[in-house]
Design an enzyme around this catalytic site. Structure first.
Site, PDB file in Angstrom:
ATOM      1  N   LYS A  22       0.844  -1.211   0.000  1.00  0.00           N
ATOM      2  CA  LYS A  22       0.000   0.000   0.000  1.00  0.00           C
ATOM      3  C   LYS A  22       0.882   1.266   0.000  1.00  0.00           C
ATOM      4  O   LYS A  22       0.651   2.190  -0.773  1.00  0.00           O
ATOM      5  CB  LYS A  22      -0.897   0.006   1.247  1.00  0.00           C
ATOM      6  N   ASN A  23       1.886   1.271   0.865  1.00  0.00           N
ATOM      7  CA  ASN A  23       2.670   2.491   1.022  1.00  0.00           C
ATOM      8  C   ASN A  23       3.653   2.729  -0.128  1.00  0.00           C
ATOM      9  O   ASN A  23       4.274   3.788  -0.214  1.00  0.00           O
ATOM     10  CB  ASN A  23       3.401   2.484   2.364  1.00  0.00           C
ATOM     11  N   ARG A  92      -4.235  10.702   4.971  1.00  0.00           N
ATOM     12  CA  ARG A  92      -3.209  11.754   5.004  1.00  0.00           C
ATOM     13  C   ARG A  92      -2.259  11.654   3.821  1.00  0.00           C
ATOM     14  O   ARG A  92      -1.683  12.658   3.405  1.00  0.00           O
ATOM     15  CB  ARG A  92      -2.421  11.642   6.299  1.00  0.00           C
ATOM     16  N   CYS A 116      -4.892  13.116  13.894  1.00  0.00           N
ATOM     17  CA  CYS A 116      -4.789  11.718  13.456  1.00  0.00           C
ATOM     18  C   CYS A 116      -4.709  10.856  14.706  1.00  0.00           C
ATOM     19  O   CYS A 116      -4.196  11.300  15.735  1.00  0.00           O
ATOM     20  CB  CYS A 116      -3.528  11.554  12.621  1.00  0.00           C
ATOM     21  N   ARG A 121       1.293  14.317  13.132  1.00  0.00           N
ATOM     22  CA  ARG A 121       1.584  14.112  11.715  1.00  0.00           C
ATOM     23  C   ARG A 121       1.427  15.362  10.846  1.00  0.00           C
ATOM     24  O   ARG A 121       0.645  15.377   9.898  1.00  0.00           O
ATOM     25  CB  ARG A 121       0.726  12.968  11.160  1.00  0.00           C
ATOM     26  N   ASP A 306       5.129   0.538  11.920  1.00  0.00           N
ATOM     27  CA  ASP A 306       3.902  -0.093  11.420  1.00  0.00           C
ATOM     28  C   ASP A 306       3.765  -1.554  11.867  1.00  0.00           C
ATOM     29  O   ASP A 306       2.756  -2.192  11.578  1.00  0.00           O
ATOM     30  CB  ASP A 306       3.850  -0.020   9.885  1.00  0.00           C
ATOM     31  N   ILE A 328       8.578   6.988  16.639  1.00  0.00           N
ATOM     32  CA  ILE A 328       8.172   7.694  15.408  1.00  0.00           C
ATOM     33  C   ILE A 328       6.900   8.522  15.620  1.00  0.00           C
ATOM     34  O   ILE A 328       6.830   9.674  15.217  1.00  0.00           O
ATOM     35  CB  ILE A 328       7.971   6.701  14.232  1.00  0.00           C
ATOM     36  N   ARG A 398      -8.396  -0.437   5.192  1.00  0.00           N
ATOM     37  CA  ARG A 398      -7.612   0.610   4.531  1.00  0.00           C
ATOM     38  C   ARG A 398      -6.321   0.043   3.964  1.00  0.00           C
ATOM     39  O   ARG A 398      -5.806   0.565   2.975  1.00  0.00           O
ATOM     40  CB  ARG A 398      -7.230   1.706   5.542  1.00  0.00           C
TER      41      ARG A 398
HETATM   42  N1  EPU Z   1       6.780  14.595  10.532  1.00  0.00           N
HETATM   43  C1  EPU Z   1       6.864  15.946  10.804  1.00  0.00           C
HETATM   44  N2  EPU Z   1       6.707  16.816   9.769  1.00  0.00           N
HETATM   45  C2  EPU Z   1       6.473  16.404   8.492  1.00  0.00           C
HETATM   46  C3  EPU Z   1       6.390  15.027   8.226  1.00  0.00           C
HETATM   47  C4  EPU Z   1       6.558  14.145   9.282  1.00  0.00           C
HETATM   48  O1  EPU Z   1       7.078  16.349  11.941  1.00  0.00           O
HETATM   49  O2  EPU Z   1       6.335  17.249   7.604  1.00  0.00           O
HETATM   50  C5  EPU Z   1       6.931  13.639  11.639  1.00  0.00           C
HETATM   51  C6  EPU Z   1       5.671  12.817  11.853  1.00  0.00           C
HETATM   52  O3  EPU Z   1       4.716  13.476  12.648  1.00  0.00           O
HETATM   53  C7  EPU Z   1       6.215  11.559  12.470  1.00  0.00           C
HETATM   54  C8  EPU Z   1       7.589  11.409  11.789  1.00  0.00           C
HETATM   55  O4  EPU Z   1       7.910  12.696  11.280  1.00  0.00           O
HETATM   56  O5  EPU Z   1       6.372  11.758  13.845  1.00  0.00           O
HETATM   57  C9  EPU Z   1       7.640  10.408  10.670  1.00  0.00           C
HETATM   58  O6  EPU Z   1       6.551  10.608   9.799  1.00  0.00           O
HETATM   59  P1  EPU Z   1       6.588  10.252   8.253  1.00  0.00           P
HETATM   60  O7  EPU Z   1       6.421  11.523   7.481  1.00  0.00           O
HETATM   61  O8  EPU Z   1       7.771   9.411   7.945  1.00  0.00           O
HETATM   62  O9  EPU Z   1       5.260   9.407   8.096  1.00  0.00           O
HETATM   63  P2  EPU Z   1       4.357   9.395   6.823  1.00  0.00           P
HETATM   64  O10 EPU Z   1       5.202   9.577   5.627  1.00  0.00           O
HETATM   65  O11 EPU Z   1       3.200  10.289   7.027  1.00  0.00           O
HETATM   66  C10 EPU Z   1       4.567   6.859   6.276  1.00  0.00           C
HETATM   67  C11 EPU Z   1       3.623   5.698   6.147  1.00  0.00           C
HETATM   68  C12 EPU Z   1       3.094   5.346   7.524  1.00  0.00           C
HETATM   69  C13 EPU Z   1       4.282   4.975   8.410  1.00  0.00           C
HETATM   70  C14 EPU Z   1       5.273   6.134   8.452  1.00  0.00           C
HETATM   71  C15 EPU Z   1       6.530   5.815   9.228  1.00  0.00           C
HETATM   72  C16 EPU Z   1       2.738   6.011   3.928  1.00  0.00           C
HETATM   73  C17 EPU Z   1       1.584   6.342   3.062  1.00  0.00           C
HETATM   74  N3  EPU Z   1       2.543   6.075   5.248  1.00  0.00           N
HETATM   75  O12 EPU Z   1       3.804   7.918   6.830  1.00  0.00           O
HETATM   76  O13 EPU Z   1       2.244   4.213   7.361  1.00  0.00           O
HETATM   77  O14 EPU Z   1       3.849   4.686   9.695  1.00  0.00           O
HETATM   78  O15 EPU Z   1       5.659   6.501   7.112  1.00  0.00           O
HETATM   79  O16 EPU Z   1       7.171   4.721   8.689  1.00  0.00           O
HETATM   80  O17 EPU Z   1       3.789   5.659   3.436  1.00  0.00           O
HETATM   81  C18 EPU Z   1       0.490   2.762   7.911  1.00  0.00           C
HETATM   82  O18 EPU Z   1       0.667   2.203   6.812  1.00  0.00           O
HETATM   83  O19 EPU Z   1      -0.243   2.290   8.811  1.00  0.00           O
HETATM   84  C19 EPU Z   1       1.152   4.035   8.160  1.00  0.00           C
HETATM   85  C20 EPU Z   1       0.747   4.888   9.106  1.00  0.00           C
END
Ligand code: EPU
Length: 418
Positions: A22-23, A92, A116, A121, A306, A328, A398
């Site tokens: 998915k990701n 998101r 969230c 996030r 995850d 995280i 999802r």
């Molecule tokens: N963060 C910030 N600012 C930003 C972006 C992120 O402070 O602009 C913080 C977040 O709040 C978090 C950390 O950085 O504390 C890491 O967040 P990240 O941006 O890496 O998460 P994401 O890209 O929103 C993806 C996956 C998530 C997975 C995380 C961490 C996708 C679509 N989603 O989310 O997947 O948990 O990376 O590996 O790729 C899931 O599949 O259940 C899921 C939540």
């Protein structure tokens, strides 16, 4: 709302095939916005988040055709460069269209995600990166408006902290920027590398994806391409834990064992036998005497956040005390209270969960709070005495494709009721 009714106590046996990630599929779908030519993506998992992303892309101007696991996207023109609140609040990852839209048509209007279940996030790092590439960003009425009428220009972007979709968003913005972009402290997740591979097939020039420094030489135009999504390492990991927690003998097929080494190492330390029969399978054989092993979530190649909830379910069955640290997301322990309702002994202390085991779990009514928390409740229910009813399984839909039929084929007593 659908529920799962699960009767625990059966050791899972046989084979479970893994779906596409998915990701990895979500950014790949968004990448199709970067070209006016058709992009064909294979091994797209049939889960709700993917349908949400497809709806968003159609509103933006893509024509989509879906046949089994293959999706064909064609975006001759961007009709409406916007991701509305109605979609962003349900997923998101909709913010992944921000980079491609600014790159392709010089503007984008994307809703801010809001709260969230698992943490704040924010998307400040996506915004910061786009500003470095020369976009003007304006925030009003809950939306981010980004503009770069004369196109983006390459720059050095140093991420304050590692962000997976932030890295992907910026990579997609930079492929059409003028000159070189360097992303530092970039995410090293396999999903980032898979996206770079797709972009490469579309004509982008990217080096270093999968490491913490990614270099992108902007090109003028991208073309169509055909690409296969990687296996879902989180789904595969969930099934590995299902084999371990039920003391079963399960082969997980169609996966990439290399992407799962952090989990496999933990399982082996806990006394679970995990072997690799071939390059795309893992076999797990449960041990009735599991040992507690501490775990801290980290960015890839560390232990995936995850899989934290699922690992916690396993530790309720292990001998000793396991300290699980979530680094995280700040609120990703919602499953702990539900596991406690089933009999688990878990104490929460800030970023730490202290799990004392083994405890016999008994079936109960529980509520799924987010995608991976739901998976952990399913795992706990598989080993609990009696019947567990999990409410709000739309969360699991999802990101897991037909989880109940995959588990049932391996012997689990699980059914979906409306
Ligand atoms: N963060 C910030 N600012 C930003 C972006 C992120 O402070 O602009 C913080 C977040 O709040 C978090 C950390 O950085 O504390 C890491 O967040 P990240 O941006 O890496 O998460 P994401 O890209 O929103 C993806 C996956 C998530 C997975 C995380 C961490 C996708 C679509 N989603 O989310 O997947 O948990 O990376 O590996 O790729 C899931 O599949 O259940 C899921 C939540």
């Amino acid at each position: 709302m659908d529920k799962f009714v699960i009767t625990g106590g059966t050791a899972l046996r046989g084979e479970i095939p893994v779906s596409g990630s998915k990701n990895s599929a979500l950014p790949a779908l968004a990448a199709a916005l970067l070209t006016s030519e058709p992009v064909i993506l294979k091994r797209i998992p049939r889960v709700r988040d993917i349908r949400t992303m497809q709806r968003l892309l159609v509103d933006i101007g893509s024509r989509t055709e879906v046949e089994e696991e293959t999706v064909r996207l064609h975006t001759p023109q961007i009709v409406c460069p916007e991701a509305p609140y109605e979609l962003v609040k349900t997923m998101r990852a909709s913010s992944l269209v921000l980079g491609p839209l600014v790159a392709r048509c010089g503007r984008a209007r994307v809703s801010l995600p809001g709260g969230c279940a698992i943490g704040a996030r924010p998307i400040n790092l996506h915004i910061f990166g786009l500003e470095q590439l020369g976009a003007h960003i304006h925030q009003a009425h809950g939306y981010i408006e980004a503009e770069a009428p004369n196109g983006l220009r390459g720059a050095v972007v140093h991420f304050d902290r590692i962000t997976v979709t932030g890295t992907e968003d910026l990579m997609m913005a930079a492929v059409l920027a003028q000159g070189e972009t360097v992303l530092r402290n970039a995410a090293r997740e396999p999903e980032v590398a898979n996206l770079a591979e797709l972009l490469g097939k579309m004509g982008a020039r990217i080096e270093g994806a999968g490491t913490s420094t990614i270099r992108i030489q902007g090109v003028e135009k991208l073309t169509g391409a055909e690409h296969t999504i990687i296996a879902d390492r989180i789904e595969a990991g969930t099934f590995l834990i299902a084999g371990a927690i039920t003391g079963g003998d399960l082969s997980i097929t169609g996966c990439n064992p290399e992407h799962m080494s952090a989990l496999v190492a933990k399982l082996q330390q806990a006394g679970v036998e995990v072997t690799q029969p071939d390059s795309t399978s893992l076999r797990v054989r449960g041990n009735s005497e599991l040992r507690s092993v501490d775990m801290t979530t980290e960015e890839y190649p560390g232990f995936a956040t995850d899989l934290q909830a699922q690992y916690m379910a396993l530790m309720t069955q292990a001998q000793g005390i396991a300290i699980i640290v979530e680094t995280i997301f700040e609120n990703r322990f919602m499953h702990a209270q539900e596991l406690a309702r089933m009999g688990a002994n878990i104490r929460l202390d800030g970023k730490q969960a202290i799990v004392a085991g083994p405890r016999e779990l008994t079936g109960a009514g529980v509520i799924a709070s987010d995608l991976r928390a739901s998976a952990s409740l399913v795992l706990a229910a598989l080993v609990a005495r009696g019947e567990t009813v999990i409410d709000r399984v739309y969360h699991i839909d999802r990101g897991y494709e037909k989880i109940e039929s995959k588990l049932a084929r391996a012997g689990a007593k699980i059914r979906r009721v409306e």
